[in-house]
Design an enzyme around this catalytic site. Structure first.
Site, PDB file in Angstrom:
ATOM      1  N   ASN A 208     -38.435 -23.414  33.245  1.00 33.98           N
ATOM      2  CA  ASN A 208     -39.718 -23.158  32.604  1.00 33.98           C
ATOM      3  C   ASN A 208     -39.467 -22.880  31.114  1.00 33.98           C
ATOM      4  O   ASN A 208     -38.328 -22.887  30.660  1.00 33.98           O
ATOM      5  CB  ASN A 208     -40.449 -22.003  33.285  1.00 33.98           C
ATOM      6  CG  ASN A 208     -39.630 -20.733  33.324  1.00 33.98           C
ATOM      7  OD1 ASN A 208     -39.270 -20.183  32.286  1.00 33.98           O
ATOM      8  ND2 ASN A 208     -39.305 -20.263  34.522  1.00 33.98           N
ATOM      9  N   ASP A 276     -40.478 -20.243  41.159  1.00 34.85           N
ATOM     10  CA  ASP A 276     -41.026 -19.977  42.493  1.00 34.85           C
ATOM     11  C   ASP A 276     -40.305 -20.763  43.581  1.00 34.85           C
ATOM     12  O   ASP A 276     -40.260 -20.333  44.732  1.00 34.85           O
ATOM     13  CB  ASP A 276     -42.523 -20.322  42.525  1.00 34.85           C
ATOM     14  CG  ASP A 276     -43.349 -19.378  41.675  1.00 34.85           C
ATOM     15  OD1 ASP A 276     -43.032 -18.178  41.653  1.00 34.85           O
ATOM     16  OD2 ASP A 276     -44.302 -19.840  41.015  1.00 34.85           O
ATOM     17  N   PRO A 303     -36.518 -16.412  46.565  1.00 31.17           N
ATOM     18  CA  PRO A 303     -36.780 -15.014  46.920  1.00 31.17           C
ATOM     19  C   PRO A 303     -37.750 -14.376  45.927  1.00 31.17           C
ATOM     20  O   PRO A 303     -37.748 -14.707  44.735  1.00 31.17           O
ATOM     21  CB  PRO A 303     -35.394 -14.367  46.838  1.00 31.17           C
ATOM     22  CG  PRO A 303     -34.588 -15.274  45.963  1.00 31.17           C
ATOM     23  CD  PRO A 303     -35.107 -16.652  46.220  1.00 31.17           C
ATOM     24  N   ASP A 304     -38.575 -13.473  46.424  1.00 31.02           N
ATOM     25  CA  ASP A 304     -39.518 -12.740  45.586  1.00 31.02           C
ATOM     26  C   ASP A 304     -38.858 -11.418  45.194  1.00 31.02           C
ATOM     27  O   ASP A 304     -38.963 -10.414  45.903  1.00 31.02           O
ATOM     28  CB  ASP A 304     -40.824 -12.492  46.351  1.00 31.02           C
ATOM     29  CG  ASP A 304     -41.944 -11.996  45.459  1.00 31.02           C
ATOM     30  OD1 ASP A 304     -41.637 -11.271  44.481  1.00 31.02           O
ATOM     31  OD2 ASP A 304     -43.103 -12.318  45.728  1.00 31.02           O
TER      32      ASP A 304
END
Length: 398
Positions: A208, A276, A303-304
């Site tokens: 990103n 994500d 993973p969050d």
């Protein structure tokens, strides 16, 4: 900033010992008193005379020196300083520290001290990456010992990689941060920053536009308030701040592991723009154009990290701060994210292309807490970081 401070400098036996001479000079320029301890191996690289001349005082070398013991015993020597610095911290010295050995003056001082310790590791890349050294490093960090470096680069042995001792000014910045008398002195804070890179094949990846500038500014501001900062960064455009412990990662899963290894901390600030998803079908060979058409990429969820830390049953930081980069309904989406993740605060911002915030020098944020949404004016990212750091200090220490 170091006027009146006393540093006990232990010089280990590695080629990087030559940097310790400049380190002494830099510390004394800033008003610090430096008491040098030179190991036998260190004497192979720098002379006691050169160290003594720069420090302006005698050099301590032997555990069983009758004159030194009569003048200042090794127990007293280990405790009169404000900070003990080991530079270079060789693999051997780190192993002795981790295992509690005390067979020379340096290791005995380190075992006997009740003073905070900062180490600047320096060794061959293979030695640094060896499982034994990494176990010793984890032990030392678990014991509360601060670390600066090592850096990545060319080495005297001809190899390249992590293992170069941090530069003298980097070590000075770490010493200043460790000795800072701000409101966060004694607090350990984790900051994540930058993007993550999720590989498709050996030459391509998904990423990103995060530059890492805001996370870097937050880490710098927290260190300026006296916090011991663990800075876990993806491959950011901006260099990491000086005076903090830097852990570099590439992927979300590597960041997850680094965060888990850094806990427990008093507060966690999760400014990283973690991808994500990752490519479940990533290959170790470059994808080629084919007459059969475009390749198909299968994705898997990453993973969050923010949610995992926020919802920990044990070892949860007292304060968990997340970031929400949104392009529409900023406050509504960020408020929902805070509740969904379980974090204490969310710093929300609008990263629509028209704002110029993603990758820019300024930010306009809204701080969302239990008390509601507080919108701050647009300002430089450094100013946002200072304001957030001051709020964190108020929350942690009142």
């Amino acid at each position: 900033m170091l006027a009146g401070k006393h540093v006990l400098l232990i010089i280990g036996g590695g080629i990087a010992a030559f940097k310790s001479l400049d380190l002494i000079r830099r510390l004394r320029e800033r008003g610090a008193t430096v008491t040098p301890v030179l190991t036998r191996a260190g004497e192979e690289f720098v002379t006691p005379l050169s160290v003594s001349a720069l420090a302006g005082t005698k050099v301590f070398r032997d555990l069983f020196d009758l004159g030194d013991e009569a003048e200042m015993g090794h127990i007293q020597l280990s405790r009169v300083a404000d900070l003990v610095v080991v530079a270079p911290a060789t693999a051997d010295l780190m192993a002795k520290m981790a295992q509690g050995h005390a067979n020379d003056l340096a290791s005995t001082l380190l075992l006997a001290t009740d003073t905070p310790v900062l180490i600047a590791p320096a060794m061959n890349v293979r030695m640094w990456e060896h499982a034994a050294t990494q176990r010793n490093l984890a032990t030392l960090q678990g014991d509360g010992i601060a670390v600066v470096g090592p850096n990545e680069g060319d080495m005297a042995c001809g190899e390249y990689g992590p293992g170069r001792m941090a530069e003298p000014l980097e070590i000075v910045a770490a010493i200043e941060a460790r000795l800072a008398d701000g409101p966060l002195k004694g607090k350990r804070v984790l900051v994540t920053s930058g993007p993550t890179h999720e590989p498709i094949d050996p030459v391509r990846y998904i990423a990103n536009r995060s530059s890492g500038a805001q996370g870097t500014a937050v880490a710098r501001a927290l260190a300026a308030l006296g916090a011991r900062v663990v800075f876990i960064t993806g491959p950011a455009d901006v260099p990491p701040p000086e005076g903090v412990e830097v852990v570099r990662v590439q992927t979300a899963r590597e960041m997850q592991a680094a965060v888990a290894a850094a806990l427990p901390v008093d507060a966690g600030v999760f400014a990283a723009a973690v991808a994500d998803w990752h490519v479940a079908t990533a290959t170790d060979r470059k994808l080629k154009k084919s007459k059969d058409g475009l390749p198909t990429l299968a994705f898997a969820e990453n993973p969050d990290i923010l949610r995992e830390v926020s919802q920990r049953a044990e070892g949860r930081p007292a304060l968990v701060v997340g970031f929400a980069a949104e392009t529409d309904d900023v406050i509504e989406n960020a408020t929902a994210k805070r509740l969904r993740k379980g974090c204490d605060w969310i710093v929300a911002n609008d990263v629509s292309p028209a704002t110029g915030i993603m990758g820019g020098a300024e930010n306009a944020v809204t701080l969302i807490t239990d008390a509601g949404a507080e919108t701050w004016p647009r300002m430089a990212k450094d100013a946002v970081a200072r304001k957030l750091a001051e709020r964190i200090a108020q929350a942690l220490v009142g």
